[in-house]
Design an enzyme around this catalytic site. Structure first.
Site, PDB file in Angstrom:
ATOM      1  N   GLY A  94      38.419  31.118  21.089  1.00 29.45           N
ATOM      2  CA  GLY A  94      38.032  32.048  22.140  1.00 29.45           C
ATOM      3  C   GLY A  94      38.666  33.414  22.103  1.00 29.45           C
ATOM      4  O   GLY A  94      38.277  34.300  22.879  1.00 29.45           O
ATOM      5  N   GLU A 123      41.342  26.516  17.491  1.00 25.94           N
ATOM      6  CA  GLU A 123      39.978  26.491  16.944  1.00 25.94           C
ATOM      7  C   GLU A 123      39.363  27.891  16.929  1.00 25.94           C
ATOM      8  O   GLU A 123      38.337  28.129  17.564  1.00 25.94           O
ATOM      9  CB  GLU A 123      39.089  25.562  17.791  1.00 25.94           C
ATOM     10  CG  GLU A 123      39.594  24.141  17.917  1.00 25.94           C
ATOM     11  CD  GLU A 123      38.763  23.310  18.916  1.00 25.94           C
ATOM     12  OE1 GLU A 123      37.945  23.894  19.643  1.00 25.94           O
ATOM     13  OE2 GLU A 123      38.943  22.080  18.947  1.00 25.94           O
ATOM     14  N   CYS A 128       7.839  40.504  17.477  1.00 25.95           N
ATOM     15  CA  CYS A 128       6.940  40.791  18.593  1.00 25.95           C
ATOM     16  C   CYS A 128       7.528  40.298  19.899  1.00 25.95           C
ATOM     17  O   CYS A 128       7.056  39.322  20.489  1.00 25.95           O
ATOM     18  CB  CYS A 128       5.578  40.170  18.324  1.00 25.95           C
ATOM     19  SG  CYS A 128       4.876  40.853  16.834  1.00 25.95           S
ATOM     20  N   TYR A 173      22.900  38.138  24.480  1.00 28.08           N
ATOM     21  CA  TYR A 173      24.037  38.405  25.370  1.00 28.08           C
ATOM     22  C   TYR A 173      24.139  39.868  25.784  1.00 28.08           C
ATOM     23  O   TYR A 173      25.103  40.252  26.441  1.00 28.08           O
ATOM     24  CB  TYR A 173      25.364  38.074  24.684  1.00 28.08           C
ATOM     25  CG  TYR A 173      25.490  36.745  23.993  1.00 28.08           C
ATOM     26  CD1 TYR A 173      25.355  35.553  24.691  1.00 28.08           C
ATOM     27  CD2 TYR A 173      25.825  36.695  22.645  1.00 28.08           C
ATOM     28  CE1 TYR A 173      25.531  34.337  24.045  1.00 28.08           C
ATOM     29  CE2 TYR A 173      26.001  35.474  21.997  1.00 28.08           C
ATOM     30  CZ  TYR A 173      25.852  34.305  22.699  1.00 28.08           C
ATOM     31  OH  TYR A 173      26.040  33.108  22.063  1.00 28.08           O
TER      32      TYR A 173
HETATM   33  C1  PLP Z   1      32.604  27.978  19.805  1.00 32.23           C
HETATM   34  C2  PLP Z   1      33.810  27.143  19.885  1.00 32.23           C
HETATM   35  C3  PLP Z   1      35.023  27.588  19.356  1.00 32.23           C
HETATM   36  C4  PLP Z   1      35.207  28.947  18.736  1.00 32.23           C
HETATM   37  O1  PLP Z   1      35.115  29.975  19.662  1.00 32.23           O
HETATM   38  P1  PLP Z   1      35.446  31.477  19.220  1.00 32.23           P
HETATM   39  O2  PLP Z   1      35.243  32.244  20.457  1.00 32.23           O
HETATM   40  O3  PLP Z   1      34.509  31.855  18.150  1.00 32.23           O
HETATM   41  O4  PLP Z   1      36.864  31.491  18.768  1.00 32.23           O
HETATM   42  C5  PLP Z   1      36.098  26.725  19.390  1.00 32.23           C
HETATM   43  N1  PLP Z   1      36.000  25.491  19.940  1.00 32.23           N
HETATM   44  C6  PLP Z   1      34.838  25.040  20.469  1.00 32.23           C
HETATM   45  C7  PLP Z   1      34.793  23.673  21.044  1.00 32.23           C
HETATM   46  C8  PLP Z   1      33.721  25.837  20.457  1.00 32.23           C
HETATM   47  O5  PLP Z   1      32.581  25.388  20.998  1.00 32.23           O
END
Ligand code: PLP
Length: 412
Positions: A239, A273, A342, A316
């Site tokens: 995130g 992640e 289109c 978005y």
């Molecule tokens: C999409 C996602 C991420 C990665 O998010 P980023 O904003 O790209 O860092 C990590 N963990 C989960 C469970 C996700 O769905």
């Protein structure tokens, strides 16, 4: 920091002239910088070096096999959200015990596939899923290692479509239901709870929501200990945001430092992640202006990349910096940069100032390395773009452009 820069007014990807790449491989084209990928991964990973941790790249941000392979070689684990992503991660050479599997809708066949591979853990998002995983594991005579995805109900202050950790979102379980889920997990014969997980949203530009979530998880950890559930992993999701326009997201090291302070003495291995922060600014998309057109209120640049190639602006309202591949000295005009699809929602940018552009000229859409190609479709029967990786002077066709035959290959 990335390796797309202008030299004497010409855009380069590392040592390669982008306009020559476009001439050779056509447009639209995704172009990734290998050095940028490596650098971003290392900068992120080393930001957490004071913690026992594992960095799992979020495959959905950029799932090209060559990209995954490159990151795996840097030591990355992977966060997958489908059987297809698991297949890619394994094929790219990622060790199964460095793979975590998130997502609200894991099917039995996907659970089986993950148990066969021997992944590190499932991030479980519902009680029903917990039962399903237990059933599949029992059939296979295996123990499934899991964490519960806890929805800490914090506002990540990002776009509603990419905020995931609030009560109204479909993801994870709220704190009280999470406790019930752990109690159940401890009872189920083929489940072993080994971690806690959360992922509160994407493109966060401040670390305070992360820390707010962490605080709630650490309190929850105490409650787990009280009921004799001992876990080893704390997965904080991804995130962290990037700079598309004027955002000033925190550097990963700021996040790492804050985490190290909060987690001092806590015997948990941290999993991260990251997706966007690794991949976003490691790629651009290059497109050619097909036509220019003006009416009394608008100047349009009609380009050969549409929302099927890069949907973020349409989906978005995202901002992507757009620049000429070869700078010119013409006067600035305001343009809507639109694709050939289109749909009125098919645009890359609206009301954007650019030095006057003529047809046949090339534009670079920056920050397109994450959620770019992975969200591409064949809408309007448009073959998907090629993906090129530049590594110094070397060019790798990481995915060739689709052909018309590819479009119909699976059709009767
Ligand atoms: C999409 C996602 C991420 C990665 O998010 P980023 O904003 O790209 O860092 C990590 N963990 C989960 C469970 C996700 O769905």
């Amino acid at each position: 920091m990335h390796h797309f820069e202008y030299r004497n007014g010409k855009l380069f990807a590392e040592e390669v002239n982008v306009s020559e790449l476009a001439k050779q491989y056509g447009t639209p084209a995704y172009i990734y910088s290998a050095a940028t990928f490596r650098r971003h991964f290392q900068a992120f990973d080393s930001a957490f070096s004071d913690l026992d941790h594992l960095t799992c790249f979020s495959v959905k941000a950029n799932s090209n096999l060559s990209v995954l392979k490159m990151l795996a070689e840097q030591g990355a684990g992977m966060d997958v959200v489908s059987g297809g992503e698991l297949f890619r991660a394994l094929k790219a050479g990622v060790a199964a015990d460095k793979i975590v599997y998130s997502g609200v809708g894991k099917r039995a066949a996907e659970i089986k596939q993950a148990l066969e591979a021997g992944i590190l853990m499932f991030n479980v998002e519902s009680i029903a899923e917990l039962h399903k995983i237990n059933d599949v594991a029992e059939e296979m005579g295996k123990i499934a290692k899991i964490s519960i995805r806890i929805n800490p109900d914090v506002d990540p202050q990002t776009h509603p479509y990419i905020s995931t950790g609030m009560k109204k979102n479909k993801f994870g379980l709220d704190i009280e239901h999470s406790l019930e889920a752990y109690k159940l997990a401890a009872k189920l014969s083929h489940i072993e709870p080994i971690g806690m997980d959360c992922h509160i949203g994407s493109q966060l530009t401040s670390i305070s929501p992360f820390l707010e979530a962490l605080e709630k998880l650490l309190k929850f950890y105490e409650r787990l200990k009280e009921i004799n559930i001992s876990i080893q992993y704390l997965d904080l999701g991804g995130g962290l945001g990037i700079s598309y326009e004027e955002e000033e997201p925190p550097h990963p090291s700021e996040f790492g430092k804050a985490l190290a302070e909060k987690l001092a003495g806590v015997p948990l291995k941290v999993i991260l992640e990251p997706g966007r922060v690794i991949a976003g600014n490691a790629g651009i998309m290059v497109t050619e202006v097909i036509y220019t057109k003006s009416n009394p209120t608008k100047n349009f640049l009609i380009v050969d990349a549409g929302m099927n190639d890069l949907i973020r602006p349409s989906l978005y309202g995202s901002y992507h910096r757009i620049g000429e591949v070869e700078k010119n000295e013409r006067e600035t005009k305001e343009y809507d940069i639109v694709g050939p699809i289109c749909e009125s929602g098919d645009f890359l940018a609206r009301e954007r100032d650019l030095p006057e552009v003529h047809d046949g000229e090339l534009l670079a859409v920056f920050s397109a390395g994450a959620y770019g190609f992975t969200m591409a479709s064949n809408y309007n029967s448009r073959p998907r773009a090629c993906e090129l990786i530049v590594d110094g002077e070397t060019i790798l066709v990481a995915r060739k452009r689709e052909s018309y035959e590819d479009l119909v290959a699976n059709e009767l």
